[in-house]
Design an enzyme around this catalytic site. Sequence first.
Site, PDB file in Angstrom:
ATOM      1  CE  LYS A 209     -94.115  57.680   8.794  1.00 22.57           C
ATOM      2  NZ  LYS A 209     -93.791  58.177  10.126  1.00 22.57           N
ATOM      3  CB  SER A 251     -94.111  52.997  13.069  1.00 20.70           C
ATOM      4  OG  SER A 251     -93.199  53.717  12.281  1.00 20.70           O
ATOM      5  CB  CYS A 253     -94.257  53.018  19.940  1.00 21.21           C
ATOM      6  SG  CYS A 253     -93.432  51.524  19.397  1.00 21.21           S
TER       7      CYS A 253
HETATM    8  C1  OXD Z   1     -96.519  56.141  10.321  1.00 17.89           C
HETATM    9  C2  OXD Z   1     -95.421  55.168  10.535  1.00 17.89           C
HETATM   10  O1  OXD Z   1     -97.426  55.865   9.521  1.00 17.89           O
HETATM   11  O2  OXD Z   1     -94.483  55.519  11.259  1.00 17.89           O
HETATM   12  O3  OXD Z   1     -96.465  57.213  10.922  1.00 17.89           O
HETATM   13  O4  OXD Z   1     -95.463  54.068   9.965  1.00 17.89           O
HETATM   14 MN    MN Z   2     -94.630  57.526  11.981  1.00 12.12          MN
END
Ligand code: OXD
Ligand code: MN
Length: 589
Positions: A209, A251, A253
Amino acid sequence: MAYPTNNKKVIAFVEESAALACPDNIVWIDGSKEQLDALRREACSTGEMMELNQEKLPGCYYHRTAKNDVARVEDRTFICCREKENAGPTNNWMDPKEAYKLCADIARGKMKGRTMYVIPYSMGVVGSPFSKIGIEVTDSIYVVLNMSIMTRVGKECYAQLGADGDFIKGFHAKCDIDQERRYIMHFPEDDTIISVNSGYGGNVLLGKKCFALRIASYLGRQEGWMAEHMLILGVTFPDGRKKYVAAAFPSACGKTNLAMLIPPKHYLEKGYKVETVGDDIAWIRAGKDGRLWAVNPENGFFGVAPGTNEKSNPNALAATRQGTIFTNVALNPEDNTVWWEGLTKQAPAHLIDWLGNEWTPDAGTKAAHPNSRFTAPATGCPCLSEAFNSKEGVPLDAIIFGGRRASTTPLVYESRDWDHGVFVGSIMSSETTAAATGATGVLRHDPMAMKPFCGYHMGDYFAHWIEMGKKVKNPPKIFNVNWFRQDEKGEFLWPGFGDNMRVLEWILKRCENAVDAQETAIGYVPYAKDIDLEGLDYSRETLESILYIDKARWSAEADEIKEFYKQFGDKLPKELSENLAVLKKNCEA
Ligand code: OXD
Ligand code: MN
């Protein structure tokens, strides 16, 4: 000291990090099996990880995070650019000088008695013009082992960097896992990430992220490309034609499920095939052919375990059967394997829950944490696309946005053109999930599913999307889907999972102008007759009900969007305010 690289910037970064955190040792990770095996043994000897049943789950390990450290912490995640204005209204901001000092004070001396590992990694195939190199220093073996699954780790990255190449610096120190002093800091102007006081994946696997979305979205704007929270999948038609789709969902979904979808039986019999290129992140560029091209910069899947089972996602389950690290799921002491809610209909009679306590099905608590995860190598996924390792990526035919909405948003609709599609992405809202700390089930705006991940001002991000549309002669068509419509009793009105193929087929037909649609106040919506329901016990009436556009609700939605848009001030592109005005007018017509 002999260094594995002659890149002076890498050496300086490692030395500065060590001077601050004072580790007893520095280990340079080379990506070799021998080194990773030794680290696995060490982590098992200290209790940081546990070896699972190696016959049933070869190469699989188990890890628990601290109880206070089980999800991304959006309220403690900061964009630290020099001007507050540039972080925009949807990010937390901290002055970079203040943030560097705060983190240095927290991390100073915190690696005493510990080892600092230096991880060289590539986001994307090493050597691809799309790829970028990062160096993460960390005092966690768990991070080293997870990064070795999620990214391409190894000495080749130094060769790629050469003596003078630039890279994204990532500093991670576990410190005391103190949630009051937990910070996930991004310095987009300095190519730097600092994470302290956490051990949870989304906060500490800095390639994911932090780099591949927050820093990369900033770089993408500077360099004319996009970093998006999107899966990438390929559909092969019976005649061999291949189409590629990127899809953004918040996230937890169902991105992993959609990316690995198995079509209903009659599609398989006809010869349709769905393959996975990525399940979470897409880096997208304009190709010379006037189309948008996407790569998945990751090398594995950091998926939500609960709900994953033989029916919902057999491909993901198969991917977790070897070389996987499980985090915060439940342990089955009977055969030293793992379990989570939804893996089997019936829970085993006795488990050890994610907190390490004895658990029985009548415990009244979850055995696995709702955000428990698997970190699985992509190569273990039976439906992995050949294009996964392609240096150029894949050309996109469609982009899909989707949120978790109990009402209002229909099963699927198509935008009128690129700018309207950007509008559709910008108005996404979705109910919150356990992937981030805080209440779940609360409806919030999450434009392009990037609210937690956009590394700069969201108004500028919208403008960048508009610009990207101008760069290509044949941009993908943009759609919105909602698999999560519910009736008054809270029952889902669409079966989802593999049956989403039926919607995907309509989307791809629209991309080839092979099916009509009805023009509505919000865009093009399918005629119910055009969604294939063969083999499904499902009424056209229900389908019609979730394709219906309730103008009164959409009019109220438009008013609400107007309020939401106010925070972007004059950074809101006129293309979006114009589309909002059209929506309002259409709803009143
Ligand atoms: C992930 C998130 O871990 O979006 O992909 O939290
Ligand atoms: Mn994610």
